[in-house]
Design a protein around this motif. Structure first.
Motif, mmCIF file in Angstrom:
data_model
loop_
_atom_site.group_PDB
_atom_site.id
_atom_site.type_symbol
_atom_site.label_atom_id
_atom_site.label_comp_id
_atom_site.label_asym_id
_atom_site.label_seq_id
_atom_site.Cartn_x
_atom_site.Cartn_y
_atom_site.Cartn_z
ATOM 1 N N THR A 252 0.864 -1.180 0.000
ATOM 2 C CA THR A 252 0.000 0.000 0.000
ATOM 3 C C THR A 252 0.903 1.234 0.000
ATOM 4 N N ALA A 253 0.423 2.294 -0.589
ATOM 5 C CA ALA A 253 1.195 3.534 -0.643
ATOM 6 C C ALA A 253 0.251 4.711 -0.801
ATOM 7 N N ALA A 254 0.674 5.855 -0.321
ATOM 8 C CA ALA A 254 -0.134 7.065 -0.429
ATOM 9 C C ALA A 254 0.772 8.277 -0.442
ATOM 10 N N VAL A 255 0.293 9.349 -1.058
ATOM 11 C CA VAL A 255 0.993 10.616 -1.047
ATOM 12 C C VAL A 255 0.043 11.675 -0.496
ATOM 13 N N ASP A 256 0.556 12.504 0.408
ATOM 14 C CA ASP A 256 -0.220 13.583 1.015
ATOM 15 C C ASP A 256 0.365 14.922 0.578
ATOM 16 N N TRP A 257 -0.514 15.803 0.081
ATOM 17 C CA TRP A 257 -0.056 17.112 -0.388
ATOM 18 C C TRP A 257 -1.233 18.088 -0.328
ATOM 19 N N GLY A 258 -0.985 19.244 0.223
ATOM 20 C CA GLY A 258 -2.033 20.252 0.341
ATOM 21 C C GLY A 258 -2.002 21.295 -0.752
ATOM 22 N N VAL A 259 -1.163 21.105 -1.790
ATOM 23 C CA VAL A 259 -0.939 22.043 -2.895
ATOM 24 C C VAL A 259 -0.261 23.299 -2.344
ATOM 25 N N ARG A 260 -1.035 24.243 -1.825
ATOM 26 C CA ARG A 260 -0.476 25.431 -1.182
ATOM 27 C C ARG A 260 -1.560 26.051 -0.316
ATOM 28 N N ARG A 261 -1.211 26.342 0.933
ATOM 29 C CA ARG A 261 -2.209 26.862 1.869
ATOM 30 C C ARG A 261 -2.860 28.132 1.349
ATOM 31 N N THR A 262 -2.073 29.074 0.859
ATOM 32 C CA THR A 262 -2.643 30.341 0.403
ATOM 33 C C THR A 262 -3.521 30.151 -0.830
ATOM 34 N N PHE A 263 -3.226 29.111 -1.621
ATOM 35 C CA PHE A 263 -4.074 28.820 -2.772
ATOM 36 C C PHE A 263 -5.432 28.303 -2.308
ATOM 37 N N ARG A 264 -5.442 27.425 -1.320
ATOM 38 C CA ARG A 264 -6.717 26.934 -0.785
ATOM 39 C C ARG A 264 -7.525 28.077 -0.185
ATOM 40 N N GLU A 265 -6.852 28.969 0.502
ATOM 41 C CA GLU A 265 -7.555 30.107 1.089
ATOM 42 C C GLU A 265 -8.083 31.048 0.014
ATOM 43 N N TYR A 266 -7.342 31.190 -1.074
ATOM 44 C CA TYR A 266 -7.806 32.010 -2.199
ATOM 45 C C TYR A 266 -9.053 31.392 -2.827
ATOM 46 N N VAL A 267 -9.037 30.067 -3.006
ATOM 47 C CA VAL A 267 -10.168 29.388 -3.649
ATOM 48 C C VAL A 267 -11.446 29.605 -2.853
ATOM 49 N N THR A 268 -11.381 29.462 -1.541
ATOM 50 C CA THR A 268 -12.580 29.567 -0.711
ATOM 51 C C THR A 268 -12.823 30.978 -0.188
ATOM 52 N N GLY A 269 -11.948 31.919 -0.542
ATOM 53 C CA GLY A 269 -12.045 33.278 -0.017
ATOM 54 C C GLY A 269 -13.018 34.171 -0.770
#
Length: 478
Positions: A252-269
């Protein structure tokens, strides 16, 4: 009239039973329960955030351990663990994640301001609340570094809150917090004791202990048919827990990545006013996205990886429609590259290298090879994928990789944010934040049962006395 000894004993027994019936039984919720899963939202102190990122300190802050941001200027800590006693209201919940503030950068590259707050823990006992946290800081002026575990950082004003009788989830909203003397010292001397900090909100899941009926072993073991086939030693197979993985194969394997915090905040802002949508098995961990079910090859000796992962994330909003799918990771020579199929404006570009990251120690330990929160840098291809919003070389969210090479190993758990709390009725004016919702009362009253039982026992006692008296006087029974 004197009663015989047996009659007196019976009367005393009935009277004791009558008293027992009149004493109410303890409530059903008086057993301690386990806190498992939940989040704590806290901005620490909004003016401190502004100071750190402002023109004086010219600094920044960063998240670690799966911490995320929520709303305006709040940090979200996750995966609550602890205990709760609905009978007394005693409560304890420890959370994971941390935030580090840095600023006042010096010529040698170090920061005069360097403060980390992590693993907050809320304890409520006897109507008093305290927030503890691990603190690491440089003292203002002297620069002396101090690291202290579980400092009583702030007192929590719980006036008007009754913690008894809560169900699940238990939620507290907007609880005022005040800096303690020990907290002021651990806060590097930036604020004196008594300073008002940002209010604290939390929601945690509570699990009731499961009780199982006792089982007794049979007096004699059941008969079994004798076997004529001698037992054989099991040979290692892919399904055996102790069998090693075949060369290069991924269990089993997985990768965790949040892209970029400020980008997520921009998307939902307020500008994009958008959202993100997960598909294909991708999971949301609050501050990161998990792409699971990795398939490919891993060489433990060379510490190399070439794997593709399931799931996708789509960001939509005003003038924004970006999908990342077909996520893949390659690691060789201590360096890694994360790529994805990028769809933007209706056009899909395959296998775009998005970020590079460090992976210097990727050897398996206890059956798990992992790269944890490796710093990631945007590539030229990644800059194009984001429509020029960020330049190549921009720091993106860190990358975490996990590969199991042993059937007994497990992937790291995602942050557990718990259940969404049901909004409770607003408290009366001046009564403080809303208390946790009380457990529903039973449909029938304990007092009513006690009164019925008392009446039955009293009637029985009178019947015994009448019977004894009639037996002595020779009066026939009715």
């Amino acid at each position: 009239m004197l009663l015989s000894r047996p009659a007196r004993a019976l009367a005393v027994g009935l009277f004791a039973a009558l008293l027992a019936a009149l004493i109410p039984a303890p409530p059903a919720y008086a057993e301690s329960r386990t806190v498992q899963g939940g989040r704590l939202d806290w901005g620490i102190r909004s003016s401190f955030q502004s100071y750190v990122t402002g023109p004086i300190a010219q600094g920044s802050w960063g998240l670690a351990g799966g911490a995320a941001t929520v709303g305006t200027g709040q940090f979200r800590f996750h995966s609550a663990q602890g205990s709760y006693d609905p009978g007394t209201g005693a409560f304890e919940a420890a959370f994971s994640g941390g935030v580090r503030f840095t600023g006042h950068r010096k010529a040698d590259g170090t920061n005069e301001l360097d403060l980390t707050i992590s693993r907050p823990r809320v304890v409520v006992q006897g109507g008093r609340g305290t927030l503890y946290a691990d603190m690491a800081s440089k003292a203002k002026g002297s620069g002396r570094v101090s690291v202290t575990a579980q400092v009583p950082l702030a007192t929590l004003a719980l006036g008007g809150i009754d913690m008894r009788g809560g169900g699940s989830p238990v939620a507290l909203g907007g609880v005022p917090a005040t800096l303690t003397a020990q907290g002021a010292t651990a806060f590097a001397g930036y604020y004196p004791a008594g300073t008002q900090l940002d209010p604290v909100s939390l929601t945690v899941d509570v699990r009731t202990p499961q009780r199982t009926a006792p089982t007794t072993a049979p007096a004699t073991p059941p008969a079994t048919e004798p076997t004529t086939t001698p037992p054989t030693s099991p040979s290692p197979t892919a399904s055996s827990p102790t069998a090693p993985a075949s060369t290069g194969a991924l269990r089993t394997a997985a990768v965790d990545w949040g892209v970029r915090r400020t980008f997520r905040e921009y998307v939902t802002g307020a500008i994009a006013q958008g959202k993100w949508t997960l598909a294909g098995g991708a999971q949301d961990g609050g501050a990161l996205f998990r792409f699971p079910a990795g398939k490919g090859t891993y060489d433990a000796r060379k510490q190399t990886l070439d794997a593709a992962f399931a799931g996708s994330v789509r960001f939509t909003g005003a003038h924004l429609d970006l999908t990342l799918a077909g996520v893949a990771a390659k690691v060789t020579g201590g360096k890694g590259t994360l790529s994805a199929d990028v769809t933007s404006g209706g056009t899909t570009t395959k296998a775009v290298p998005l970020v590079t990251f460090t992976a210097e120690d990727f050897a398996p330990k206890n059956g798990l090879a992992a790269v944890t929160e490796a710093p990631a840098t945007l590539t030229e291809g990644g800059a194009k994928a984001f429509g020029g919003m960020y330049r190549a070389g921009t720091a993106m969210d860190p990358v975490s990789l996990a590969v199991t090479v042993d059937a007994t190993a497990k992937l790291p758990a995602l942050p557990d944010l718990g259940s969404e709390a049901t909004p409770s009725a607003a408290p009366a004016k001046g009564s403080g934040p809303a208390a946790p919702a009380a457990a529903p009362a039973p449909a029938t009253s304990t007092g009513m049962y006690a009164a019925i039982g008392a009446g039955v026992l009293l009637a029985a006692a009178l019947a015994v006395l009448v019977a004894v008296r009639r037996r002595r006087t020779g009066t026939p029974e009715a």
